[in-house]
Motif scaffolding. Structure first.
Motif, PDB file in Angstrom:
ATOM      1  N   LEU A  22       0.828  -1.200   0.000  1.00 53.49           N
ATOM      2  CA  LEU A  22       0.000   0.000   0.000  1.00 53.49           C
ATOM      3  C   LEU A  22       0.864   1.252   0.000  1.00 53.49           C
ATOM      4  CD1 LEU A  22      -2.747   1.406   0.162  1.00 53.49           C
ATOM      5  CD2 LEU A  22      -2.642   1.156   2.650  1.00 53.49           C
ATOM      6  N   SER A  23       1.949   1.238   0.753  1.00 56.12           N
ATOM      7  CA  SER A  23       2.815   2.426   0.808  1.00 56.12           C
ATOM      8  C   SER A  23       3.413   2.736  -0.564  1.00 56.12           C
ATOM      9  CB  SER A  23       3.935   2.236   1.842  1.00 56.12           C
ATOM     10  OG  SER A  23       4.744   1.131   1.516  1.00 56.12           O
ATOM     11  N   SER A  24       3.841   1.694  -1.312  1.00 53.88           N
ATOM     12  CA  SER A  24       4.390   1.909  -2.658  1.00 53.88           C
ATOM     13  C   SER A  24       3.324   2.451  -3.598  1.00 53.88           C
ATOM     14  CB  SER A  24       4.958   0.607  -3.223  1.00 53.88           C
ATOM     15  OG  SER A  24       6.003   0.129  -2.416  1.00 53.88           O
ATOM     16  N   PHE A  25       2.109   1.915  -3.474  1.00 54.06           N
ATOM     17  CA  PHE A  25       1.001   2.369  -4.315  1.00 54.06           C
ATOM     18  C   PHE A  25       0.712   3.850  -4.073  1.00 54.06           C
ATOM     19  CE2 PHE A  25      -3.521   3.054  -5.128  1.00 54.06           C
ATOM     20  CZ  PHE A  25      -3.654   2.513  -6.395  1.00 54.06           C
ATOM     21  N   LEU A  26       0.693   4.261  -2.796  1.00 54.46           N
ATOM     22  CA  LEU A  26       0.397   5.655  -2.470  1.00 54.46           C
ATOM     23  C   LEU A  26       1.501   6.587  -2.970  1.00 54.46           C
ATOM     24  CD1 LEU A  26      -1.099   5.293   1.127  1.00 54.46           C
ATOM     25  CD2 LEU A  26      -2.303   5.436  -1.068  1.00 54.46           C
ATOM     26  N   GLN A  27       2.740   6.109  -2.928  1.00 48.20           N
ATOM     27  CA  GLN A  27       3.842   6.917  -3.449  1.00 48.20           C
ATOM     28  C   GLN A  27       3.685   7.146  -4.953  1.00 48.20           C
ATOM     29  OE1 GLN A  27       7.952   6.105  -1.748  1.00 48.20           O
ATOM     30  NE2 GLN A  27       6.790   4.446  -0.773  1.00 48.20           N
ATOM     31  N   MET A  28       3.194   6.137  -5.682  1.00 53.10           N
ATOM     32  CA  MET A  28       2.955   6.304  -7.120  1.00 53.10           C
ATOM     33  C   MET A  28       1.855   7.335  -7.368  1.00 53.10           C
ATOM     34  SD  MET A  28       3.184   2.388  -8.526  1.00 53.10           S
ATOM     35  CE  MET A  28       2.541   2.882 -10.109  1.00 53.10           C
ATOM     36  N   VAL A  29       0.786   7.287  -6.536  1.00 52.22           N
ATOM     37  CA  VAL A  29      -0.296   8.270  -6.664  1.00 52.22           C
ATOM     38  C   VAL A  29       0.257   9.681  -6.473  1.00 52.22           C
ATOM     39  CG1 VAL A  29      -2.424   9.125  -5.580  1.00 52.22           C
ATOM     40  CG2 VAL A  29      -2.113   6.669  -5.967  1.00 52.22           C
ATOM     41  N   ALA A  30       1.152   9.842  -5.478  1.00 57.51           N
ATOM     42  CA  ALA A  30       1.738  11.155  -5.196  1.00 57.51           C
ATOM     43  C   ALA A  30       2.644  11.612  -6.345  1.00 57.51           C
ATOM     44  CB  ALA A  30       2.518  11.104  -3.886  1.00 57.51           C
ATOM     45  N   MET A  31       3.462  10.689  -6.875  1.00 57.34           N
ATOM     46  CA  MET A  31       4.401  11.036  -7.954  1.00 57.34           C
ATOM     47  C   MET A  31       3.656  11.457  -9.222  1.00 57.34           C
ATOM     48  SD  MET A  31       7.223   8.025  -7.424  1.00 57.34           S
ATOM     49  CE  MET A  31       7.888   8.223  -9.063  1.00 57.34           C
ATOM     50  N   GLU A  32       2.499  10.821  -9.465  1.00 55.27           N
ATOM     51  CA  GLU A  32       1.742  11.145 -10.678  1.00 55.27           C
ATOM     52  C   GLU A  32       0.792  12.318 -10.464  1.00 55.27           C
ATOM     53  OE1 GLU A  32      -0.110   7.621 -12.170  1.00 55.27           O
ATOM     54  OE2 GLU A  32       1.780   6.496 -12.221  1.00 55.27           O
ATOM     55  N   GLU A  33       0.855  12.917  -9.265  1.00 56.81           N
ATOM     56  CA  GLU A  33       0.092  14.124  -8.927  1.00 56.81           C
ATOM     57  C   GLU A  33      -1.391  13.961  -9.242  1.00 56.81           C
ATOM     58  OE1 GLU A  33       1.998  17.414 -10.853  1.00 56.81           O
ATOM     59  OE2 GLU A  33       3.726  17.356  -9.492  1.00 56.81           O
ATOM     60  N   LYS A  34      -1.957  12.829  -8.791  1.00 52.73           N
ATOM     61  CA  LYS A  34      -3.356  12.541  -9.080  1.00 52.73           C
ATOM     62  C   LYS A  34      -4.276  13.214  -8.066  1.00 52.73           C
ATOM     63  CE  LYS A  34      -2.848   8.123 -11.472  1.00 52.73           C
ATOM     64  NZ  LYS A  34      -3.509   8.589 -12.703  1.00 52.73           N
TER      65      LYS A  34
ATOM     66  N   TRP B 196      -2.274  -2.156   7.912  1.00 54.67           N
ATOM     67  CA  TRP B 196      -3.030  -3.315   7.440  1.00 54.67           C
ATOM     68  C   TRP B 196      -2.207  -4.124   6.446  1.00 54.67           C
ATOM     69  CZ3 TRP B 196      -8.342  -0.615   6.052  1.00 54.67           C
ATOM     70  CH2 TRP B 196      -8.954  -0.187   7.241  1.00 54.67           C
ATOM     71  N   GLU B 197      -2.396  -5.453   6.467  1.00 56.94           N
ATOM     72  CA  GLU B 197      -1.724  -6.348   5.520  1.00 56.94           C
ATOM     73  C   GLU B 197      -2.748  -6.944   4.552  1.00 56.94           C
ATOM     74  OE1 GLU B 197       0.657  -9.281   7.496  1.00 56.94           O
ATOM     75  OE2 GLU B 197       1.274  -7.868   9.048  1.00 56.94           O
ATOM     76  N   ASP B 198      -2.254  -7.353   3.392  1.00 54.17           N
ATOM     77  CA  ASP B 198      -3.078  -8.039   2.390  1.00 54.17           C
ATOM     78  C   ASP B 198      -4.318  -7.243   2.003  1.00 54.17           C
ATOM     79  OD1 ASP B 198      -1.329 -10.209   2.374  1.00 54.17           O
ATOM     80  OD2 ASP B 198      -2.349 -11.142   4.058  1.00 54.17           O
ATOM     81  N   VAL B 199      -4.140  -5.947   1.805  1.00 54.00           N
ATOM     82  CA  VAL B 199      -5.277  -5.094   1.445  1.00 54.00           C
ATOM     83  C   VAL B 199      -5.533  -5.141  -0.059  1.00 54.00           C
ATOM     84  CG1 VAL B 199      -4.850  -3.525   3.367  1.00 54.00           C
ATOM     85  CG2 VAL B 199      -3.832  -3.033   1.131  1.00 54.00           C
ATOM     86  N   ARG B 200      -6.730  -4.706  -0.448  1.00 58.85           N
ATOM     87  CA  ARG B 200      -6.986  -4.408  -1.856  1.00 58.85           C
ATOM     88  C   ARG B 200      -7.470  -2.963  -1.933  1.00 58.85           C
ATOM     89  NH1 ARG B 200     -12.366  -4.745  -3.391  1.00 58.85           N
ATOM     90  NH2 ARG B 200     -13.771  -5.655  -1.840  1.00 58.85           N
ATOM     91  N   VAL B 201      -7.326  -2.355  -3.095  1.00 53.30           N
ATOM     92  CA  VAL B 201      -7.676  -0.947  -3.223  1.00 53.30           C
ATOM     93  C   VAL B 201      -8.520  -0.715  -4.464  1.00 53.30           C
ATOM     94  CG1 VAL B 201      -5.588  -0.147  -2.047  1.00 53.30           C
ATOM     95  CG2 VAL B 201      -5.595  -0.351  -4.541  1.00 53.30           C
TER      96      VAL B 201
ATOM     97  N   PRO C  99       6.527  11.573   5.561  1.00 50.24           N
ATOM     98  CA  PRO C  99       6.704  11.389   7.006  1.00 50.24           C
ATOM     99  C   PRO C  99       5.760  10.333   7.594  1.00 50.24           C
ATOM    100  CG  PRO C  99       6.694  13.727   6.471  1.00 50.24           C
ATOM    101  CD  PRO C  99       6.309  12.991   5.226  1.00 50.24           C
ATOM    102  N   LEU C 100       4.542  10.241   7.056  1.00 44.88           N
ATOM    103  CA  LEU C 100       3.608   9.214   7.530  1.00 44.88           C
ATOM    104  C   LEU C 100       4.113   7.808   7.193  1.00 44.88           C
ATOM    105  CD1 LEU C 100       0.126  10.770   6.678  1.00 44.88           C
ATOM    106  CD2 LEU C 100       0.972  10.198   8.955  1.00 44.88           C
ATOM    107  N   LEU C 101       4.682   7.660   5.978  1.00 44.75           N
ATOM    108  CA  LEU C 101       5.217   6.355   5.585  1.00 44.75           C
ATOM    109  C   LEU C 101       6.383   5.953   6.482  1.00 44.75           C
ATOM    110  CD1 LEU C 101       5.133   6.630   1.677  1.00 44.75           C
ATOM    111  CD2 LEU C 101       3.478   5.528   3.179  1.00 44.75           C
ATOM    112  N   PHE C 102       7.243   6.914   6.808  1.00 46.96           N
ATOM    113  CA  PHE C 102       8.359   6.645   7.726  1.00 46.96           C
ATOM    114  C   PHE C 102       7.838   6.209   9.094  1.00 46.96           C
ATOM    115  CE2 PHE C 102      11.397   9.170   5.050  1.00 46.96           C
ATOM    116  CZ  PHE C 102      12.348   8.170   4.934  1.00 46.96           C
TER     117      PHE C 102
END
Length: 387
Positions: free
Chosen positions: A133-145, A188-193, A213-216
């Motif tokens: 989930l953390s990697s997915f959210l970083q992609m959302v941030a990088m693509e400025e969605k 949470w583990e094993d989530v879907r989005v 900072p939240l991810l850290f």
């Protein structure tokens, strides 16, 4: 076709499952009789699901799951067992089991569980495509969605994260909001989005921290907990719980042997009470003749069992007659009826008498069967004892 491996040390059960699944064009069933054979099958085949028993010779189910978590982490699994406890179920699910099936079960229930597990695993695989989930959210941030990200926990809980042009501006989960909600979901583990666009919200934000900072902070909390693979692992705890269950069973057997060797004697009613004390979830237990007359009854919950004797004597006769007509199956030993709120287990003690046990659906059926089997010979001796 999806390849499903069934692992159990009862060849008759494996044969029954394989024949029961023949009409399902989606599934190809493979079988193994212990964990070692299962690992050989995993090495040689591309498997989509493993369904394993726990207590087996050579290599048990817990050992199998432990090796799978290291060498075949991509293969999902279901556990089936006659020795389940609430703690064991919780530990196995924490270790990744998609479902826990309590023996005995019917083939249709197993088929439904297998199909449900395959669907859930496929949906989970598609939803994050291997990303955390953390990697997915970083992609959302990088693509400025500007999107609403909905996060689903396997337990059914869910939460929301709102991004505006790549900036996390709000989060909600249960009664939490802002940073607390975001940190909760990141644990949470094993989530879907799922993700959908939403109208640009008002300028205000309930977030106190930015995404990184939240991810850290979430990673730091996981380290402090020991992380999901810390060994106090759930599989090691499950092994200990299974061993404890086995030790209690051996102690009870030893106590029963001592009673037999010392000539300990008690009436049938007292013996039924002793059995019920060792059983989980018993509503009523009785010894009844095939003529429908109750010889002894112990009713710890005060359940209404007035009609039980005559009705189940009739059921036992019908089932016994049906089994006798099917050549090669042997004599009737046990009959299990599943009602909405209880199981009713009946087992012949002698050709003239049977024991009937009503068990609540919250009880542990495997434990009841085990205790009943252990006392069967003692009941038989009491029933054939001369006047």
């Amino acid at each position: 076709m999806k390849q499903v491996l069934i692992v159990d040390d009862e060849p008759a059960l494996l044969l029954s499952i394989k024949s029961g699944f023949e009409g399902n064009g989606r599934l190809h069933i493979l079988t193994a009789e212990n964990g070692r054979e299962a690992l050989d099958m995993l090495d040689r085949n591309r498997l989509d699901l493993v369904v394993t028993d726990l207590r087996m010779p050579v290599m048990d189910g817990v050992q199998l799951l432990s090796v799978m978590s290291e060498s075949f982490p991509e293969v999902p699994h279901i556990v089936m067992t006659a020795f389940g406890t609430p703690l064991l179920d919780k530990l196995l699910k924490k270790a990744g089991a998609l479902d826990i099936l309590e023996k005995p079960f019917d083939i249709e229930a197993l088929e439904q569980a297998v199909c449900k597990a395959l669907d859930a695993h496929e949906e989970r695989r598609r939803s994050l495509s291997g990303l955390s989930l953390s990697s997915f959210l970083q992609m959302v941030a990088m693509e400025e969605k500007t999107v609403h990200v909905k996060v689903f926990h396997p337990s059914g809980r869910s939460g929301s994260l709102f991004f505006r042009q790549g900036e996390l501006i709000d989060a909600e989960a249960d009664q939490l909001a802002g940073d607390a909600a975001a940190l909760e979901m990141l644990a949470w583990e094993d989530v879907r989005v799922s993700m959908k666009e939403f109208p640009a919200p008002a300028a205000g934000s309930r977030m106190q921290s930015e995404l990184l900072p939240l991810l850290f902070k979430a990673a730091q909390r996981e380290d402090e907990r020991g992380g999901p693979e810390d060994d106090g692992s759930p599989l090691e705890a499950a092994r200990q719980e299974l061993a404890r269950f086995g030790a209690e069973d051996e102690q009870a057997k030893a106590a029963n042997n001592i009673l037999t060797l010392t000539g300990g004697d008690m009436g049938i009613k007292e013996l039924l009470k002793k059995m019920a004390d060792e059983m989980d979830g018993v509503l009523a237990i009785q010894v009844t003749g095939m003529d429908g007359i109750t010889l002894a009854l112990h009713n710890p919950t005060g359940a209404d069992v007035e009609a039980f004797s005559a009705k189940f004597a009739m059921v036992m006769k019908l089932v016994e007659k049906s089994v006798d007509s099917l050549k090669g199956l042997g004599e009737l030993e046990e009959n299990l009826v599943q009602a909405k709120n209880a199981w009713i287990l009946t087992r012949l003690i002698t050709p003239q008498y049977y024991i009937g046990i009503a068990v609540s659906r919250e009880g542990t059926l495997g434990n009841v069967r085990l205790v009943g089997q252990r006392y069967l010979e003692q009941l038989r001796r009491l029933l054939v004892k001369p006047e």
